[in-house]
Design a protein around this motif. Structure first.
Motif, mmCIF file in Angstrom:
data_model
loop_
_atom_site.group_PDB
_atom_site.id
_atom_site.type_symbol
_atom_site.label_atom_id
_atom_site.label_comp_id
_atom_site.label_asym_id
_atom_site.label_seq_id
_atom_site.Cartn_x
_atom_site.Cartn_y
_atom_site.Cartn_z
ATOM 1 N N LYS A 27 0.832 -1.205 0.000
ATOM 2 C CA LYS A 27 0.000 0.000 0.000
ATOM 3 C C LYS A 27 0.867 1.256 0.000
ATOM 4 N N ASP A 30 2.351 1.610 -3.474
ATOM 5 C CA ASP A 30 1.288 1.946 -4.420
ATOM 6 C C ASP A 30 0.832 3.396 -4.247
ATOM 7 N N ASP A 31 0.773 3.851 -2.997
ATOM 8 C CA ASP A 31 0.382 5.237 -2.732
ATOM 9 C C ASP A 31 1.396 6.216 -3.322
ATOM 10 N N LYS A 34 0.825 6.382 -7.032
ATOM 11 C CA LYS A 34 -0.368 7.199 -7.313
ATOM 12 C C LYS A 34 -0.044 8.686 -7.183
ATOM 13 N N GLU A 38 1.222 7.228 -12.220
ATOM 14 C CA GLU A 38 1.724 5.957 -12.749
ATOM 15 C C GLU A 38 2.469 6.126 -14.062
ATOM 16 N N LEU A 59 3.389 -5.283 -6.985
ATOM 17 C CA LEU A 59 3.255 -3.983 -7.640
ATOM 18 C C LEU A 59 3.425 -4.126 -9.153
ATOM 19 N N THR A 62 0.301 -5.683 -10.520
ATOM 20 C CA THR A 62 -0.831 -4.747 -10.520
ATOM 21 C C THR A 62 -0.661 -3.679 -11.589
ATOM 22 N N ARG A 63 0.563 -3.218 -11.770
ATOM 23 C CA ARG A 63 0.847 -2.153 -12.746
ATOM 24 C C ARG A 63 1.864 -2.714 -13.747
#
Length: 233
Positions: A27, A30-31, A34, A38, A59, A62-63
């Motif tokens: 998290k 990822d934050d 963001k 990205e 990560l 996810t991306r």
């Protein structure tokens, strides 16, 4: 981090109270992505410990256009740690090297005596990483081998309170033991090529990504060459 438009993003995060569990680390990463955007992130670099490795891989999943890479310096430090912990000759030799330097540098008069034989040079060098320091110390001991042997064979040493003490004689035995110096050479045959790579990636002169894979391959070849390409089972 620079965006395609040359914008510099600064993002500071106090992680002191953040749990280092996989979901919390993910998290956190990822934050940051963001916040930066990205589209502006190509690579994320973290330590290679398990609770950072798993979030890094998650990560990437996810991306899909983003790459996670473990820190090269940390990876090499883990290799050096494994060498010390899992190879007996490395473990024993590093312990003896530490005893020699700890004994000398714990006694001011002995430091003065030492520097007369080493032309003022020291035996201990700070390393880039924790386990690199152990091998840098072995390298320095190896460089000063002749000076150390002269010191511990001298009348000045033998007549001093250090040379007549039980602890001092144990250190003397290690310094004058050819097997110890043979083992120092064996350790450095493995560690020295890795230390070269570590110095390169620890430098701020150029990004490491462009040369790290080539340099690691060169280090492997140097290590193989140092042992005459013989694999010992």
């Amino acid at each position: 981090m620079n965006s395609p438009k040359g914008i510099v993003f600064l993002y500071s995060l106090d992680t002191y109270d953040i749990s280092k569990t996989i979901d919390k680390v993910f998290k956190m990463l990822d934050d940051v992505v963001k916040f930066v955007g990205e589209e502006n992130v190509v690579q994320v670099i973290t330590d290679n410990v398990a609770n950072f490795k798993a979030p890094g891989e998650l990560l990437m999943h996810t991306r899909s256009h983003l790459y996670w890479t473990p820190c090269v310096a940390h990876c090499i430090d883990l290799i050096l740690e494994d060498l010390e912990k899992h190879l007996k000759v490395h473990e024993v030799t590093i312990k003896k090297g530490r005893k020699i330097t700890t004994y000398i540098y714990g006694r001011t008069m002995l430091i003065s005596m030492l520097k007369k034989y080493t032309n003022g040079r020291d035996l201990v060098r700070p390393g880039m990483t924790r386990f690199a320091t152990a091998y840098l110390t072995l390298a320095c001991l190896h460089e000063m081998k002749a000076s150390l042997m002269r010191l511990f064979s001298s009348e000045e040493w033998k007549k001093s309170k250090f040379g007549t003490s039980q602890e001092g004689r144990k250190v003397e035995d290690s310094v004058l033991d050819n097997r110890f110096w043979k083992n120092v050479s064996i350790c450095l045959k493995v560690a020295a090529p890795l230390m070269v790579v570590l110095r390169l990636v620890d430098s701020d002169q150029q990004p490491a990504m462009g040369f790290i894979y080539v340099e690691m391959d060169r280090a492997k070849e140097r290590i193989k060459s140092n042992f005459n390409n013989v694999k010992k089972k």
